[in-house]
Design an enzyme around this catalytic site. Structure first.
Site, mmCIF file in Angstrom:
data_model
loop_
_atom_site.group_PDB
_atom_site.id
_atom_site.type_symbol
_atom_site.label_atom_id
_atom_site.label_comp_id
_atom_site.label_asym_id
_atom_site.label_seq_id
_atom_site.Cartn_x
_atom_site.Cartn_y
_atom_site.Cartn_z
ATOM 1 C CG HIS A 160 8.152 -1.604 14.145
ATOM 2 N ND1 HIS A 160 9.411 -2.157 14.037
ATOM 3 C CD2 HIS A 160 8.025 -1.198 15.434
ATOM 4 C CE1 HIS A 160 10.013 -2.097 15.213
ATOM 5 N NE2 HIS A 160 9.203 -1.511 16.085
ATOM 6 C CB SER B 286 -3.566 6.876 -15.064
ATOM 7 O OG SER B 286 -3.593 5.772 -15.947
ATOM 8 C CE LYS C 125 -3.252 5.092 -10.279
ATOM 9 N NZ LYS C 125 -2.032 4.316 -10.409
ATOM 10 C CD GLU D 4 4.887 7.918 -7.813
ATOM 11 O OE1 GLU D 4 4.582 6.735 -7.649
ATOM 12 O OE2 GLU D 4 4.466 8.598 -8.775
#
Ligand code: ARG
Length: 471
Positions: free
Chosen positions: A156, A277, A283, A290
């Protein structure tokens, strides 16, 4: 190719819209090999002399060479070609003149496209298996180098129990082993030759079908001409197996994406595979994982397209089947792309074992081991669960882990607690109490890792009989 029966020319827009050459041009190498195989069969049937066969083979090889040099440019350069079959015939005529027109004796485009697609899928399976071998090897190396490093496991997405990092990585090795076996299995099943099936009812020449089958590295001729010309199960199985592989890769990508966040902090993303970024200077983005997650959606799309395409088709060949080519190409290209970056990315992974370990040591991940301790003292598990639950709640209230409670405090939850409780809930003891096949006890994982390595070595040694590489 069929002008004899028609008086009117095709509507120009329809004509260009129904063409498959803009995408099936990439089947040229397979079309050429299949044509050579067919030429051998019709020579044996007395349609070609042995000199004509030689000329035809030379001509066909020249067509393949030309395509290899020009690549996709052949599409614009040959606006008159309707599909790959038409193109090869036109080019062969340029090479060897009217003799080229004999090639189509005793065959149909329906069996040709079925054959070309099988050859394409077979090569794509081999490429995928090669890429998978590389990734599997990187994962096993990573698991070996992780030694006894630990991490939390999750159910979970909540911390559950500690496991060895190697145990977690071997979970993916198990998935890959199934993927490889699915592809190998599909390859065996599809390795039959449709040539000689004709348009639907079988060739109208008494061809020895084993000649073409052997020339193309197929096991045997297909047993039924109606099935052979309309069957695309091999494409369906391929895209489905690749979609399942994509799902596994996507889960791995998702875990790494999560683990690379500051919230988990288990992983420093390799800079060579990450991007910054343009807006936020601090970043480092997990673009690779992804994008892999995203690409697995396309793989599922290809499998869905194929299944939907085939499900309502009456036997045998229908033009709809032309729509089944692009999803197969896309799945093959997409998985090849993923597997071109994934092994190197996996090798470059640097885990923060210190953070993983402290996450494995906090949050009462030893509670189940603690309850197990009580069961060894004769407490029924349900009761043990309750007593440890009380101890955990007390720990939460006083800001301490189970091993920071005193024996006196513990005894208020159960008189069965003894001095030996503390050694049974250390990180090592918590791992080692999972001493079953497939469990995370340290010696079990060491054995599992050796087994995984052994399977890998023996499978890569007896690598599948590869088709003569047609590229
Ligand atoms: N381009 C066609 C396809 O991909 C080749 C087979 C054409 N056969 C036919 N009967 N029109 O399906």
């Amino acid at each position: 190719m069929w002008s004899g029966r028609f008086r009117e020319p095709l509507d120009a827009t329809f004509e260009s819209w129904q063409r498959s050459f803009p995408f099936d041009w990439r089947l040229v190498p397979y079309e050429v090999e299949a044509s050579i195989a067919h030429a051998r069969a019709i020579e044996a049937a007395g349609i070609l002399t042995s000199e004509e066969l030689l000329l035809m083979i030379q001509g066909l090889r020249a067509v393949a060479k030309q395509q290899a040099e020009q690549g996709e440019a052949i599409v614009v350069a040959n606006p008159q070609a309707e599909d790959v079959h038409h193109y090869v015939e036109l080019e062969l005529t340029k090479q060897i003149g009217d003799l080229a027109l004999k090639l189509h004796t005793g065959r149909s485009r329906n069996e040709q496209i079925a054959t070309d697609m099988r050859l394409f899928v077979r090569a794509a399976i081999d490429n995928t298996l090669e890429g998978l071998t590389a990734w599997r090897s990187r994962l096993i190396e990573l698991a070996e180098s992780a030694g006894e490093a630990t991490m939390p496991s999750y159910t979970h997405l909540q911390r559950a129990e500690p496991v060895l990092v190697a145990h977690w990585l071997l979970a993916y090795v198990s998935m890959i082993e199934r993927d490889a076996s699915r592809l190998t299995d599909a390859r065996k099943r599809m390795n039959l030759c449709p040539l000689g099936s004709g348009a639907v009812a079988g060739a109208t020449l008494a061809l020895d079908r084993t000649i073409a089958a052997r020339a193309l590295g197929f096991e045997a001729p297909t047993p039924n001409s109606m099935d052979a010309t309309s069957d695309r199960d091999f494409a369906l199985e391929f895209t489905q197996a690749i979609a399942t592989l994509g799902i596994h890769i996507s889960r791995f990508a998702e875990e790494l994406t999560l683990y690379s966040t500051a919230e988990f902090g288990f992983l420093d993303l390799p800079e060579a595979f990450s991007t910054g970024s343009s807006a936020m200077p601090q970043k480092k983005n997990p673009d690779l994982t992804e994008l892999i997650r995203g690409k697995s959606a396309r793989l599922l799309g290809a499998a869905t397209t194929l299944a939907t395409l085939i499900k309502g088709l009456p036997l045998a060949y229908n033009k709809d089947l032309q729509e089944g080519q692009e999803p197969v190409f896309d799945a093959a290209d997409t998985i090849a792309g993923i597997l071109s970056v994934l092994p190197a990315f996996t090798r470059a992974l640097k885990f923060r074992f210190d953070r993983m370990k402290s996450a494995a040591e906090t949050g009462y991940l030893n509670a189940m081991a603690a309850a197990t301790y009580l069961t060894h003292k004769g407490v029924p598990f349900r009761k043990a669960h309750e007593k440890i639950g009380n101890a955990v709640r007390f720990g939460l209230e006083t800001g301490r882990e189970l091993n920071q409670l005193t024996l006196d405090e513990l005894r208020t939850f159960g008189e069965e607690f003894g001095e030996d409780f503390f050694e049974s809930i250390t990180l090592e003891a918590t791992l080692d109490c999972h001493d079953v096949i497939g469990g995370t006890a340290r010696h079990r994982v060491a054995d599992a890792l050796k087994d995984a390595r052994r399977r890998f070595t023996s499978e890569s040694e007896q690598s599948p009989v590869k088709s003569a590489k047609i590229t």
